[in-house]
Design a protein around this motif. Sequence first.
Motif, PDB file in Angstrom:
ATOM      1  N   GLN A  26      48.721  36.620 -56.268  1.00  0.00           N
ATOM      2  CA  GLN A  26      49.864  37.529 -56.235  1.00  0.00           C
ATOM      3  C   GLN A  26      49.749  38.581 -55.138  1.00  0.00           C
ATOM      4  N   ASN A  27      48.539  38.777 -54.610  1.00  0.00           N
ATOM      5  CA  ASN A  27      48.369  39.769 -53.549  1.00  0.00           C
ATOM      6  C   ASN A  27      48.742  39.238 -52.168  1.00  0.00           C
ATOM      7  N   ARG A  28      48.865  37.920 -52.049  1.00  0.00           N
ATOM      8  CA  ARG A  28      49.144  37.344 -50.734  1.00  0.00           C
ATOM      9  C   ARG A  28      50.474  37.832 -50.175  1.00  0.00           C
ATOM     10  N   GLU A  29      51.504  37.852 -51.026  1.00  0.00           N
ATOM     11  CA  GLU A  29      52.823  38.240 -50.540  1.00  0.00           C
ATOM     12  C   GLU A  29      52.851  39.704 -50.131  1.00  0.00           C
ATOM     13  N   VAL A  30      52.182  40.562 -50.911  1.00  0.00           N
ATOM     14  CA  VAL A  30      52.121  41.989 -50.574  1.00  0.00           C
ATOM     15  C   VAL A  30      51.462  42.179 -49.216  1.00  0.00           C
ATOM     16  N   PHE A  31      50.325  41.532 -49.035  1.00  0.00           N
ATOM     17  CA  PHE A  31      49.592  41.666 -47.786  1.00  0.00           C
ATOM     18  C   PHE A  31      50.383  41.099 -46.603  1.00  0.00           C
ATOM     19  N   SER A  32      50.991  39.946 -46.780  1.00  0.00           N
ATOM     20  CA  SER A  32      51.759  39.320 -45.702  1.00  0.00           C
ATOM     21  C   SER A  32      52.931  40.186 -45.290  1.00  0.00           C
ATOM     22  N   PHE A  33      53.606  40.794 -46.272  1.00  0.00           N
ATOM     23  CA  PHE A  33      54.739  41.666 -45.949  1.00  0.00           C
ATOM     24  C   PHE A  33      54.268  42.890 -45.174  1.00  0.00           C
ATOM     25  N   TYR A  34      53.165  43.474 -45.613  1.00  0.00           N
ATOM     26  CA  TYR A  34      52.615  44.629 -44.910  1.00  0.00           C
ATOM     27  C   TYR A  34      52.286  44.268 -43.464  1.00  0.00           C
ATOM     28  N   ALA A  35      51.608  43.136 -43.276  1.00  0.00           N
ATOM     29  CA  ALA A  35      51.203  42.738 -41.928  1.00  0.00           C
ATOM     30  C   ALA A  35      52.399  42.566 -41.007  1.00  0.00           C
ATOM     31  N   SER A  36      53.487  42.008 -41.530  1.00  0.00           N
ATOM     32  CA  SER A  36      54.687  41.825 -40.707  1.00  0.00           C
ATOM     33  C   SER A  36      55.352  43.145 -40.386  1.00  0.00           C
ATOM     34  N   GLN A  37      55.287  44.094 -41.312  1.00  0.00           N
ATOM     35  CA  GLN A  37      55.924  45.393 -41.109  1.00  0.00           C
ATOM     36  C   GLN A  37      55.094  46.315 -40.216  1.00  0.00           C
ATOM     37  N   GLU A  38      53.798  46.368 -40.457  1.00  0.00           N
ATOM     38  CA  GLU A  38      52.952  47.370 -39.810  1.00  0.00           C
ATOM     39  C   GLU A  38      52.186  46.828 -38.609  1.00  0.00           C
ATOM     40  N   TRP A  39      51.927  45.528 -38.559  1.00  0.00           N
ATOM     41  CA  TRP A  39      51.147  44.965 -37.454  1.00  0.00           C
ATOM     42  C   TRP A  39      52.073  44.283 -36.450  1.00  0.00           C
ATOM     43  N   GLU A  40      52.471  43.077 -36.765  1.00  0.00           N
ATOM     44  CA  GLU A  40      53.387  42.351 -35.905  1.00  0.00           C
ATOM     45  C   GLU A  40      54.032  41.245 -36.736  1.00  0.00           C
ATOM     46  N   LYS A  41      55.318  41.075 -36.541  1.00  0.00           N
ATOM     47  CA  LYS A  41      56.081  40.127 -37.359  1.00  0.00           C
ATOM     48  C   LYS A  41      55.482  38.720 -37.269  1.00  0.00           C
ATOM     49  N   ASP A  42      55.277  38.125 -38.430  1.00  0.00           N
ATOM     50  CA  ASP A  42      54.797  36.746 -38.583  1.00  0.00           C
ATOM     51  C   ASP A  42      53.383  36.524 -38.044  1.00  0.00           C
ATOM     52  N   TYR A  43      52.652  37.591 -37.799  1.00  0.00           N
ATOM     53  CA  TYR A  43      51.256  37.424 -37.384  1.00  0.00           C
ATOM     54  C   TYR A  43      50.427  36.881 -38.554  1.00  0.00           C
ATOM     55  N   ILE A  44      50.598  37.494 -39.719  1.00  0.00           N
ATOM     56  CA  ILE A  44      49.983  36.998 -40.952  1.00  0.00           C
ATOM     57  C   ILE A  44      51.107  36.661 -41.915  1.00  0.00           C
ATOM     58  N   ASN A  88      49.306  31.363 -44.032  1.00  0.00           N
ATOM     59  CA  ASN A  88      47.909  31.469 -43.624  1.00  0.00           C
ATOM     60  C   ASN A  88      46.975  31.050 -44.758  1.00  0.00           C
ATOM     61  N   PHE A  89      47.388  31.354 -45.987  1.00  0.00           N
ATOM     62  CA  PHE A  89      46.572  31.015 -47.146  1.00  0.00           C
ATOM     63  C   PHE A  89      46.854  29.603 -47.640  1.00  0.00           C
ATOM     64  N   THR A  90      48.127  29.266 -47.793  1.00  0.00           N
ATOM     65  CA  THR A  90      48.470  27.974 -48.387  1.00  0.00           C
ATOM     66  C   THR A  90      48.091  26.815 -47.489  1.00  0.00           C
ATOM     67  N   SER A  91      48.258  26.970 -46.167  1.00  0.00           N
ATOM     68  CA  SER A  91      47.905  25.870 -45.271  1.00  0.00           C
ATOM     69  C   SER A  91      46.413  25.610 -45.293  1.00  0.00           C
ATOM     70  N   PHE A  92      45.614  26.663 -45.489  1.00  0.00           N
ATOM     71  CA  PHE A  92      44.169  26.507 -45.483  1.00  0.00           C
ATOM     72  C   PHE A  92      43.670  25.762 -46.723  1.00  0.00           C
ATOM     73  N   GLU A  93      44.462  25.783 -47.789  1.00  0.00           N
ATOM     74  CA  GLU A  93      44.044  25.123 -49.017  1.00  0.00           C
ATOM     75  C   GLU A  93      43.898  23.618 -48.851  1.00  0.00           C
ATOM     76  N   ASN A  94      44.530  23.061 -47.845  1.00  0.00           N
ATOM     77  CA  ASN A  94      44.509  21.620 -47.649  1.00  0.00           C
ATOM     78  C   ASN A  94      43.584  21.186 -46.515  1.00  0.00           C
ATOM     79  N   ILE A  95      42.753  22.106 -46.022  1.00  0.00           N
ATOM     80  CA  ILE A  95      41.868  21.789 -44.898  1.00  0.00           C
ATOM     81  C   ILE A  95      40.455  21.548 -45.417  1.00  0.00           C
TER      82      ILE A  95
END
Length: 570
Positions: free
Chosen positions: A520-538, A542-549
């Motif tokens: 449940q923390n993934r969405e919070v963190f991803s939204f923050y990263a897009s707002q405060e860092w750079e859009k779509d950077y995180i 990033n998490f779901t795609s890694f689950e299949n590697i």
Amino acid sequence: MHHPWLAVFLLATVHTTSAIADESQNVFNINVLRGGQSINDESSEKWYKFNSTIKRVAVIGAGPAGLQAAATFTQHNFTVRLFERAPGPGGNWLYSEEVPVREPYPDAPAIEERWIPEELPASEYYNDGDEGLTLDTRWREHWQPRSIWNTLHTNSPAVITELPDVPYPPDHSWVISAHTIGAHVRAYASIHNLNANDNSSVHSYSTRVEKLSKKSDGNGWTLTLKHLKKLEEPDRLKATWWIEDFDAVFVAPGPYTSPHVPEIDGLLQWSKARDVDDPSRFSVYHSRVYRRPERYRGKNVLVVGVGTSGSEIARDIAPVANKVYASHKEYADWDTLHPFQRRSFRRFPQETEFLPQISHFEPLSSLDGGIKDGKIVLVNGTIILATGYKRSNPFHLSVLNETFGIDSLPPPSDVFTGPALKYVHWTGHFIPDPTLAFSTIRPWTAGQYQYYGQAKVWEGTAHLPNEAEMWAQYNSTRYTFFRGLFGTGPSEAIVRQYVTWLNNESLENGGRLVGPWPVQNREVFSFYASQEWEKDYITKENFTSFENIPDHQWTQQDIWDISVLEDEFW
């Protein structure tokens, strides 16, 4: 209780290779003697075996990493001693109006040898002016006030800047202040009876570790310690030196301990210039002493360096300064910059005038020449060196050089200048002697896994591979990616590595099971990263795609293209 994540991580059992490449490929495999036994004698065993039972554990540093480690080791019934040079817990987040003693010009070696009395224990009293030092200078040199300022706000959200057991208030601000984080860390210390005012035999604050060395019999460690105490009557300081022996040592001093002063021609002379309004202060200094903007009212300020500290300090002083300049090295173009570098440039106040990299400072006798290349005259000015830090790792180097004599081999790459952590396994254990361990990952997010794993190894409910396999893993490309900005491939890899290892060991040898970072923390963190860092950077992907590697594909280039070691740009 059914854990839906358990099967996923147990099925992802880690594959390793036992082959050790030869020296021509810059790999390392070192024979050392420990207690009369070569650890290579154990290579035929599957697991590493300690020579003796580990009971007493020292923890060096009371920041987010050291506090968690001390609490974890205590819960696992070790006799723990926590040493911290500062007067209270918090590490880099312990705010104080006191500032560090002046940094050396030119840059000094990261490692310094401190004077220790010949016979221990020993005590000494200091009066003001002894050896040309004020009591204030002597006190600040001992505890080294941290490099945060009054209005500092972190560039990471609370969801990835949070210690276990002490959640932030639900109505906390989106961007949290250094004061809020400091209170959060102190709260963690308090609930684990590790705060400075707690009546506990575990912690020793205002205590600096002067030396770390192997015991003469090769089993265990000796810490040489110095405690400094302020005496009210009369106005004096009391220094006390002593030694304590331990079976194991955990080191977490933090990365921001040794300021970096750049090599610029003429800077040495300029560093001796005094402030026009206050001759007790210098006009050139490192950003770690910055606290409040009022000192810069009406001044012309040159910030050297455009990383996070440079941009945030410029924002703080711009409303009161007459003029703000920022000098930076040349970059190819905007698109080639890392997203965090672009963010720092965007964070500078609009009125900032950017200058090219300074090649040299003109002699002070010709101030009308100003700063060459910058082409400015810094009258009534201040120069703030936001030029980062050197990695010192003093305890690590002392062990390498004095105990094992293996200081000549080149270290792996590192984001800071200065000596890197060499010969440390991904679990944080020092391969030549795993009774020494380090904090090597982000304490807020993955630290709880590492410290739990180190406790389990030392108590015998988890195993390290034998020495040959530890070297094989150390030299493996796969394991060099186990560190990075949270949400990127390297960070995901290390969390999954730990969860798999810890749960496998706990099922076989006992111990609690651990889960991955809460979904449940993934969405919070991803939204923050897009707002405060750079859009779509995180993003959540990033998490779901890694689950299949699969783990053997973790080093593919496309997986790591957005990775960054956070210390480099934060």
